[in-house]
Every structure is written in structure tokens, then in C-alpha cells.
Scaffold this active site. Sequence first.
Site, PDB file in Angstrom:
ATOM      1  N   CYS A 587       0.840  -1.210   0.000  1.00  0.00           N
ATOM      2  CA  CYS A 587       0.000   0.000   0.000  1.00  0.00           C
ATOM      3  C   CYS A 587       0.873   1.258   0.000  1.00  0.00           C
ATOM      4  O   CYS A 587       1.666   1.472   0.916  1.00  0.00           O
ATOM      5  CB  CYS A 587      -0.914  -0.048   1.224  1.00  0.00           C
ATOM      6  SG  CYS A 587      -1.479   1.535   1.833  1.00  0.00           S
ATOM      7  N   CYS A 590       0.552   3.528   2.989  1.00  0.00           N
ATOM      8  CA  CYS A 590       1.142   2.841   4.161  1.00  0.00           C
ATOM      9  C   CYS A 590       2.654   3.050   4.186  1.00  0.00           C
ATOM     10  O   CYS A 590       3.248   3.314   5.235  1.00  0.00           O
ATOM     11  CB  CYS A 590       0.836   1.350   4.116  1.00  0.00           C
ATOM     12  SG  CYS A 590      -0.919   0.936   4.100  1.00  0.00           S
ATOM     13  N   CYS A 699      -9.302  29.729  20.668  1.00  0.00           N
ATOM     14  CA  CYS A 699      -7.956  30.073  20.176  1.00  0.00           C
ATOM     15  C   CYS A 699      -7.255  28.829  19.611  1.00  0.00           C
ATOM     16  O   CYS A 699      -6.989  27.864  20.342  1.00  0.00           O
ATOM     17  CB  CYS A 699      -7.157  30.686  21.326  1.00  0.00           C
ATOM     18  SG  CYS A 699      -5.375  30.603  21.144  1.00  0.00           S
ATOM     19  N   CYS A 702      -3.974  27.889  21.160  1.00  0.00           N
ATOM     20  CA  CYS A 702      -4.210  27.332  22.501  1.00  0.00           C
ATOM     21  C   CYS A 702      -4.524  25.838  22.410  1.00  0.00           C
ATOM     22  O   CYS A 702      -4.040  25.030  23.211  1.00  0.00           O
ATOM     23  CB  CYS A 702      -5.373  28.044  23.186  1.00  0.00           C
ATOM     24  SG  CYS A 702      -5.134  29.817  23.384  1.00  0.00           S
TER      25      CYS A 702
END
Length: 767
Positions: A587, A590, A699, A702
Amino acid sequence: MEFVLSKGDHTRYLRLLLLVLVCAIVLVRTDQDYYSLLGVSKEASSREIRQAFKKLALKLHPDKNQNDPNAHENFLKINRAYEVLKDEDLRKKYDKYGEKGLEDQQQGGRYESWHFYRYDFGIYDDDPEIITLDRGEFDAAVNSGELWFVNFYSPRCSHCHDLAPTWREFAKEMDGVIRIGAVNCGDNRMLCRIKGINSYPSLYVFKTGMQPVKYYGDRSKESLKNFAMQYVTSTVTELWAGNFVNAIETSFASGLGWLITFCAERGDCLSYQTRLKLAGMLEGLVNVGWMDCGTQGELCDNLDISSSTTAYFPPGATINNKEKGGVLFLNSLDAREIYQEVMKHLPDFEIISAASLEDRLAHHRWLIFFQFGENDKSSVQEFKKLKFLLKDEHIQVGKFDCLSSPTICNKLYVYQPCLAVFKGKGIEDYEIHHGKKILYDIVAFAKESVNSHVITLGPQNFPGKEKEPWLVDFFAPWCPPCRALLPELRKASKHLYGQLKFGTLDCTVHEGLCNMHNIRAYPTTVVFNQSDVHEYEGHHSAEQILEFIEDLRNPSVISLTPETFVELVDRRKRDEIWMVDFYAPWCGPCQALMPEWKKMARMLNGLISVGSVDCQKYYSFCHQESVQGYPEIRLFPQKSKTTHQYYSYNGWHRDSYSLRGWALGYLPQVSVDLTPQSFTEKVLNGKDHWVIDFYAPWCGPCQNFAPEFEILARAVKGKVKAGKVDCQAYGQTCRSADIRAYPTVKFYPYQGMKGLIFQESQMIQFF
């Protein structure tokens, strides 16, 4: 039997049909081999692939085949083949897994107009004087020691097309003096981004030892030539009675001849620009000078010069007797013709005898051309520049005739003309060159090889189980991704010297040994550590190879089997958190995730356990766990009666920092949420040290910082208490604390010291 659709069924049927059609358009599949579709061999270079695709595009494009109902589908097939084979990583996946390895890649579903392929595609592919550089060969080229002038362009840029005819004429004019290159930023976006290219065309001069220089002048051939010649450091010496003898003798003593233009009243002599070009073309091989016979008449008479001419004086030539001294007189005024004649008369490389080979390889670095018979035509005149270009690396250049000693060549696995670097440590410490047989590629290879620790392997020196750890690259010389990987292996080997040995095995020569190790595609890179074998599946870069090795030495990700998954994840301790990647080796996403996954695991060390499950190997188990696509990332939180069994990651970004931030959000909060009352009682009037995160829920920074603050809270637990204040809910508390921006972190130490303000990074470093 007749089926009748209701109105609702009919609508659903149409939607399903539309979905199938859309999928058919987006996902182009073909049972035909991509190389066969384009009519190229598996060893085709990027340039050959582009040229083949362009030829087919002009012939098969739907714009030119409007009466063919299959034109669109046929063109999608060749377009898909081109999009895959031009990309180094996709090409490797295709070679290894076929179309199955490309199921997550949607290239080939869109294409351009016929006009684009006719006029805009591959602007310089048919110009032999212009070298189109791709990502894998750019650094080797510009660091070879030669002077390069490179045109970074975009096929959609009108100014680039306006420049193209001038750039071609300029390349022909400067051929042999400097290297003229071109980079298609449409195909090499990452390379152009790394080099800081933000406008087209961008013209840069590159030379080893100096910073790249951008050209800002007008785009005429003369202006380009004058700019480029500034960086040709060779000089043309004016010779006269006062310096002639000393200059000739000094040069001859060092093994260099002289190319001298004599300018007399009769005949034409070389122009200043031609002399300067010749000095650049012959730099390090021949000194270039000129003499004015109008002022140096006596000296010209002694040399029997009566009209303007150009002569090459090889070392040891008798300068006062042109008939007997081996002097070569040249009648041409063309720099290229003169250069070619002089190169023919320069001495060839020393032929090393079988008796002296081992002794010489034990004491010096060598670049050796292996030939089969003295009349072998494997070398070209330009290669005579190698001695000069490799002088600073103390690499000597020679030839060895395999017909004189087949035993030695067989021992070295040399069965056809080739060249190899011996690193000054004996006959066994060597590396065979598998790149392009052109000067800049050979120079780059020699410089890299002597300073790295990669050697050529065969049955005699292939690592056994009882020996120290080895990284072995199984490859085929015809495979372009293999050739692109070799320089990265050399870089990595320098960082791991003394810890890991590096070797390469040519599977076209040692087919039995490769079959023994079940090598199914090239390149396949494997680490042998006694009985443990680990295959490298990452990108072809030294950085990711080093990360792979570091992860083998100090594993950050635990490879889970069905049994260990049950033991470690399902039966995890109550306060333990796991992240698991369910993947398949073929994959593409992956493979792209794996290095980021390992990097994330190292960043989460001690906080969250990280594992992976190979769903190709354990397909039934993954099916049992309802894994429906790869990669599937799941987080298994601390156990409680209210928590989910696991959470799936659905984020857009799969880089290590995004994954880490998502995972940290599931850590139980260690910091304390404070109200105005508890802030006053515990922080301002309490008897503990406190670190406080003042934030606002809306925020973004934040929110990004919140997991970092929790890590800080864990790090200082027991020494400093951590708290959080919501400044949207408790604005007055934050104003009293003089909070002016979010997030702000303040440290409140006990014993009356004033709060100290830190930025996020400073706060973490402080503790």
C-alpha cells in the site's frame, strides 16, 4: 426472468451507475505492462520515457482521433503508464507489486490538450547539448567539479518558451566549456522548491565551492555567454621573450603541454573569446597562451612562425625545431575542432599490469577502467579530464586489461567493460560504477565512493549469519530507481561507519544468490543482523535510511502478531494507551506513513505505546478486527466503563506531528482546571509552585498547545503543580494576571517570587 424497478429503485440504480462511471474515469487500470505500453525497456531513463510518451501522445491523442470511440480510453492507458514510470517511488512499487501496489494512487485520470504535448512538453529532451536533470541526479551533477549553468523552467511558462531557442544556441556555443542543464519544475516540484525557485525561467550558475549565482540580465545569447564566462577561471597567458622559456619548461616539468596561438600580420589568429573558451575546455590538461609576432618577431622567427597559426606543444617537445619536436599545428579557427584534436594527442591512462595491481591498490585510491583487449573502445576522449577533476581527492586513474588476467577480473565480478573505485585499502575494498557513462556522473561517483563505505558484494564476501550487521542493496544496473538509491546509500554509510557495513549485490550477475534471498523486485534493501533479517520499505533518501536503522537499534514501534495484539492491546493495563497502524506492505500510503509513524512513536515514548499489524501477513486477523482499508490508525484509550473500545484517526494529515497531537488529546488531564476562587486560594495564597496556562477555547494556538502543556504537567509532577485558566469564562482573573495574549504561560513560585512570563518553547526548556 423480468425485473421491474420502482421509481425509488430506478433513482438508486442511476446513482449507482453514475458512481461506477466516475470510478472508471478516475481509476485507470490496464492489464498491459506499462513498459510495453510506452514501447520502452525496463532500463529506460526518465528522458527516454518522456520521449516515448510524447511520441505516442502526439499520435494517439483524442484531439487527433475524434472519430475513434476508444481514443479517450487508449490515451488514459498510456498517460497512466507515463505518470507511474516517471515517478521514482511509484516505479519501484509497480516493479515490485504490479498495479496492485498502486491501488491508492490515482495518477493518469487527467491529461492535457494535443497542443500541450506538441509545443510545451519536454522542451529540451531532443537537445544533446542540454542535459535535462531530474531530482535523483541534480546534486551529483552540480557537485562534480564542473561549471554548470542551469535553466529552471515550467512547461506552461510563455517566457520559458521564448527563451528556449536562445538557450539552445547558447548551449551549442558553450559546449565543452561549461555544462548547460535544464530542470523541468513541472515534473520536479520538490527539487525546485528546495532550490528556492519561485519564478520561471530562473537561471543559475553552479560550481563546487561557491554559492549558486542567479542570472538577472537580458536573455540574449551574448549576454548569457558573457555572464557564464565570468565563472570560467582558466586564464590565457601572453607569451613573450621574457617569460617564454621559463613558462614552457615549468609546464613540461609538471607534465602539461602548451596550446599557443601565434598572431602575425598574415593569416587569421584565434580571437580572444575563442582562446578563453579553449582555456576553459582544456583546464588542467593543457596551458593556453598566445604570442604577438608583431612585437616578438625574433622569437617567432626562431620558432619558424611566419603567419598566424595555432600549435600544440606536448610535454618534451623541442620548441626550436617544429619538424622534429612532435609539435601539432592546427589550421582550424573553431574552438571545438581544436579541442578535439588536442584531446586525441593527450596521453591515455596508464595500463596497470596484473603483477602490480594488488600492491598499487593497497596504497592509493584508484579509479580503474576495466577493458577487454587493448583496442577496447569503452572510453572517450573527454574522460582524460578525470585526472584533473579527481586530483583534490587524491584519486589516480588507470586501465586494466581483463584479457591479460581473467582470474583477477572474475574475482572482482567484472565480466564486461566497466569502471570501479578502489578506496586505498586493497583489492577487496571497491565499488563498481553503475551510473551513466558520462564525465560528470563518473566524477560524482568517484568522489562519493572513496569517501563512503559501500562495497561491491559477491558470493565470496556476502555476509554470513555469524558476522557483524550488514545493509545489503539487491539491485539491477538497468533499474533507474536502483541507480538513484546508490548515492543515498553512500551518504548513509558515512554516518554509520563502524556500526553497520554497507554492500551492493548485482542480481543480474549473482542471480542465484538473489533467488536464495527471495528477491522479487529491485531495489530491495535488507539489513542482516545475524539471524534477523529486516527489509527496508521507505523512500530512497539517506535520512530515512538512517531513521530505519535507528529504529532497528532502538525500536519505537512494536510489530504485533494476533497473539501479541490480544496480550498487549486488548489486555492492556488500565492506565495504558495504545496506537496501532493496520497496514499492507504494498500500500503506497502505508509506505509513506511508516517513517512518520516511527518518528511519532519516538516522540510519544513513555506516554503512549505504539504498534503496527501487517494485514497482508495476518489478513484473517485484520478482517476479524473489521479493518476495511489501509492504513487504518486506531487509538485504544485507557480502560474505563464509559470509554470507546478504540478511536479511528480520520485526519487529513498523516505527518508525525499531526498524529502526535491527535494522540495526546486522549491522554488523561494531569493539570487542574482553576476557577477564580481556586486560583486565588491555591496559586496566589497557596504554598506550592504553580505553572499556569491561560487560554481561550476558541484560540487555535491554545488548542495546539494544550497537549504540550499536559506533557509539561507530567514532567514536573511532584515538584510543580500545573493549572489551566479559561480566560473566556474568567476574564477578570486573566485581566488581573495581566494576560494580553493566548496562550500565555506563567510560573508562580512559592516564597513570594514574582510570576515569570515564558513563551511556550521557553517554558518547556525552563523545566
